[in-house]
Design a protein around this motif. Structure first.
Motif, mmCIF file in Angstrom:
data_model
loop_
_atom_site.group_PDB
_atom_site.id
_atom_site.type_symbol
_atom_site.label_atom_id
_atom_site.label_comp_id
_atom_site.label_asym_id
_atom_site.label_seq_id
_atom_site.Cartn_x
_atom_site.Cartn_y
_atom_site.Cartn_z
ATOM 1 N N UNK A 62 1.116 2.425 9.572
ATOM 2 C CA UNK A 62 1.972 2.747 8.439
ATOM 3 C C UNK A 62 1.662 4.129 7.891
ATOM 4 N N UNK A 68 6.221 0.577 7.280
ATOM 5 C CA UNK A 68 5.294 -0.544 7.381
ATOM 6 C C UNK A 68 5.991 -1.880 7.387
ATOM 7 N N UNK A 70 7.678 -3.292 5.060
ATOM 8 C CA UNK A 70 7.519 -4.051 3.813
ATOM 9 C C UNK A 70 8.613 -3.640 2.850
ATOM 10 N N UNK A 95 12.847 -11.661 6.343
ATOM 11 C CA UNK A 95 12.130 -12.370 7.396
ATOM 12 C C UNK A 95 12.784 -12.162 8.747
ATOM 13 N N UNK A 98 12.044 -9.090 10.220
ATOM 14 C CA UNK A 98 10.631 -8.815 10.429
ATOM 15 C C UNK A 98 9.952 -8.078 9.284
ATOM 16 N N UNK A 100 8.108 -7.911 5.522
ATOM 17 C CA UNK A 100 7.334 -8.704 4.583
ATOM 18 C C UNK A 100 7.771 -8.306 3.181
ATOM 19 N N UNK A 101 7.787 -9.262 2.279
ATOM 20 C CA UNK A 101 8.230 -8.890 0.947
ATOM 21 C C UNK A 101 7.179 -9.105 -0.138
ATOM 22 N N UNK A 102 7.016 -8.053 -0.914
ATOM 23 C CA UNK A 102 6.185 -8.101 -2.107
ATOM 24 C C UNK A 102 7.046 -8.624 -3.244
ATOM 25 N N UNK A 120 3.909 -0.476 -5.906
ATOM 26 C CA UNK A 120 4.534 -0.850 -4.643
ATOM 27 C C UNK A 120 4.939 0.363 -3.810
ATOM 28 N N UNK A 122 4.066 3.086 -2.510
ATOM 29 C CA UNK A 122 3.445 3.584 -1.291
ATOM 30 C C UNK A 122 3.345 2.528 -0.202
ATOM 31 N N UNK A 123 3.616 1.296 -0.568
ATOM 32 C CA UNK A 123 3.435 0.247 0.427
ATOM 33 C C UNK A 123 4.725 -0.304 0.983
#
Lengths: 338, 338
Positions: A62, A68, A70, A95, A98, A100-102, A120, A122-123
């Motif tokens: 990432x 990444x 996300x 999902x 593919x 991912x969830x914050x 969040x 930066x991710x």
DNA sequence: CTGTTAGCGCTTTCAG
DNA sequence: CTGAAAGCGCTAACAG
């Protein structure tokens, strides 16, 4: 640096490269673009990777790619029944792609929302802000850093999906009119709310057109308690039906009615809004379905599209609503004849 | 490398350093170890950071430290009203500790849960698995890679927090007995569920002790519909009260009762479980409070403790429940005298 | 098809 | 108390 526990023995790309007698780039490609390598090399590298238990480090990847997989979803309050279906919808799509969830919970406070966005940023590759409390300026600022999709917040230039209750409200009004109701109260929600404005306006306009009377009775904040407390005033209005800002308020009203021994829908009809309580009560609530789950799905799809295309279009996706007739509405009662 | 859209304008440590006229190390320290710097420097750096909207990039930090301040929470179904408060609780704690939380929805399927765990693993420091459907072996395997905390799943050796409905159930039974009920039905949930086993067992044991009779009637899966459908059988049992596996089932039963014109609590008493519907209905449900929010908080705290101490203790945290008496329970009705 | 060379943005010794 | 320098593990031009 850490550390003994969390990273101990986790094989890196270099070890695999050394073992396979190739360069790091080759190992990398074996995982990300195998079509660039000879079948044989891919096999060999992968075999060795498997042997030593190598898995590409997502964090490193990432940092290098900026992608990444996300995304973040920020809602005012997870525990408000309006949001879980929306969360569910967004998650479903994420999902499948593919991602991912914050999940962030702003607690209805702009300050907290702001902090979460920062944390969040930066991710994630993008964010979905639901019923954002941030001011436009801030939203625009963040939207410049990362693609942002808004739900139930109408900011020009920022992709947004809006649940338009108007269509459902109009259907509800027609439904009530068909059943002979001519004087109807609107139990209103937060005056600053986009949704409330939509609902109120649609109702007013349509009522004028149809020649029926709308009486507004506030229930603020929009809760079960407020709906319950508004019962007396609603009854005093001499209306024969009520359309509530949301299902929670409608339930409160239902309780107030039940307590006074007023039969629903025999003596009074009630329509909710959002359809979040489903059929969990008796009588099952007639309500305007808000399609919150779809809103989540659309928002997630939209965001991931934006990510792909890397172009910021000005999308304004409006989800219409519709009436779900269940057990709390019926024909107007015949006049009392003592 | 990317890119024009997604990373444009996100300020980095270098820009802040340049603006503040210090080195990157100093900026870094201003955020991570301010006590190493002079008060003045810290202030200056932070002020500039705020101005330009700099927030340390978690991904880069994670790559360097191995710690990313993320944790994952996996639940069977976000939309089930039992989970949102729990999610909320966990999130609250995580937030306070500066953690970001990934939310996963397993859809009650072990396969999906497994996939989610895999997807999250490299991005989180630890995970909370709620009502996990994974088999013990798998849970143990994952727990070796990353600290895991279980909620409502009892696996020896893995830290877990369990909501023990027994205390509340016993109180509910006592409450019913006090009101003269002697024949009570238990509307049971999934037989494989830890919670259901707890509830059933507690009830059975206590009933035997108190000399009252329990009749089990299944409602599977535990939904409003199942509760509704079970009404006839429940009535046929000649019991005067029912204790439902959860609030949803209780609501279904309430609907079935209302439809038959059976007054609650006048003719029949109903007790729910979990306290997730709150007072959103009429009459307000007497129920066993599950303290789901606390469960989430405890789980998050536990996980983060584990992370700190880097030692795996065998914790088994049991949360007791209690009875909340509202409007669906009352004295047993006098026998019919036609 | 494969290797070389630079970083991604941040933390962290090690020196001043 | 602060700076310089060396990576964390991986990807992505650019050459061969």
């Amino acid at each position: 640096m850490d550390d003994e526990t969390s990273r101990r023995r986790v094989p890196t790309i270099d070890q695999v490269a050394a073992l396979a007698g190739v360069s790091r780039a080759t190992v990398s490609r074996a995982f990300t673009r195998p079509e660039m390598l000879s079948e044989a090399t891919v096999q060999r590298v992968k075999a060795i990777a498997r042997d030593v238990g190598y898995v590409p480090n997502q964090v490193a990847r990432a940092l290098s790619t900026g992608r990444h997989g996300n995304l973040a979803l920020i809602v005012p309050d997870v525990a408000n029944p309006f949001f879980p279906p929306l969360i569910r919808g967004a998650q479903l799509r994420a999902d499948e792609a593919g991602f991912c969830v914050f999940l962030g919970n702003s607690d209805e406070q702009a300050g907290r929302e702001d902090m979460l966005v920062g944390r969040f940023t930066s991710q994630v590759e993008g964010m979905i802000l639901v019923s954002s409390r941030l001011d436009e300026e801030r939203i625009r600022l963040y939207a410049e850093r990362r693609p942002i999709v808004l739900v139930n917040r109408d900011v020009a230039g920022i992709p947004r999906v809006l649940i338009d209750s108007a269509t459902g409200i109009i259907a509800a009004l027609a439904h009530l009119i068909d059943h002979g109701h001519r004087r109807i109260v609107y139990v209103s929600g937060p005056s600053a709310s986009w949704s409330n404005q939509q609902r109120r306006l649609a109702l007013r306009r349509e009522a004028a057109k149809r020649g029926v009377e709308i009486v507004a009775v506030p229930a603020r904040p929009p809760t079960y308690e407020a709906g319950y407390a508004a019962t007396a005033q609603i009854l005093a209005s001499k209306a024969t039906a009520a359309l509530a800002f949301d299902d929670l308020v409608a339930q409160g009203l239902l309780a107030g009615l039940a307590e006074r021994g007023i039969d629903v829908p025999g003596r009074f009809s009630v329509v909710g809004c959002d359809d979040v309580l489903g059929t969990t009560t008796y009588p099952p609530l007639t309500t305007v379905s808000a399609r919150c789950k779809e809103a989540g799905q659309v928002a997630a799809d939209l965001l991931m599209d934006l990510l792909k295309v890397k172009a910021m279009r000005d999308v304004r996706y409006v989800l219409e609503s519709h009436l779900v007739v269940r057990g709390t509405t019926g024909p107007v009662a015949p006049p009392d004849r003592p």
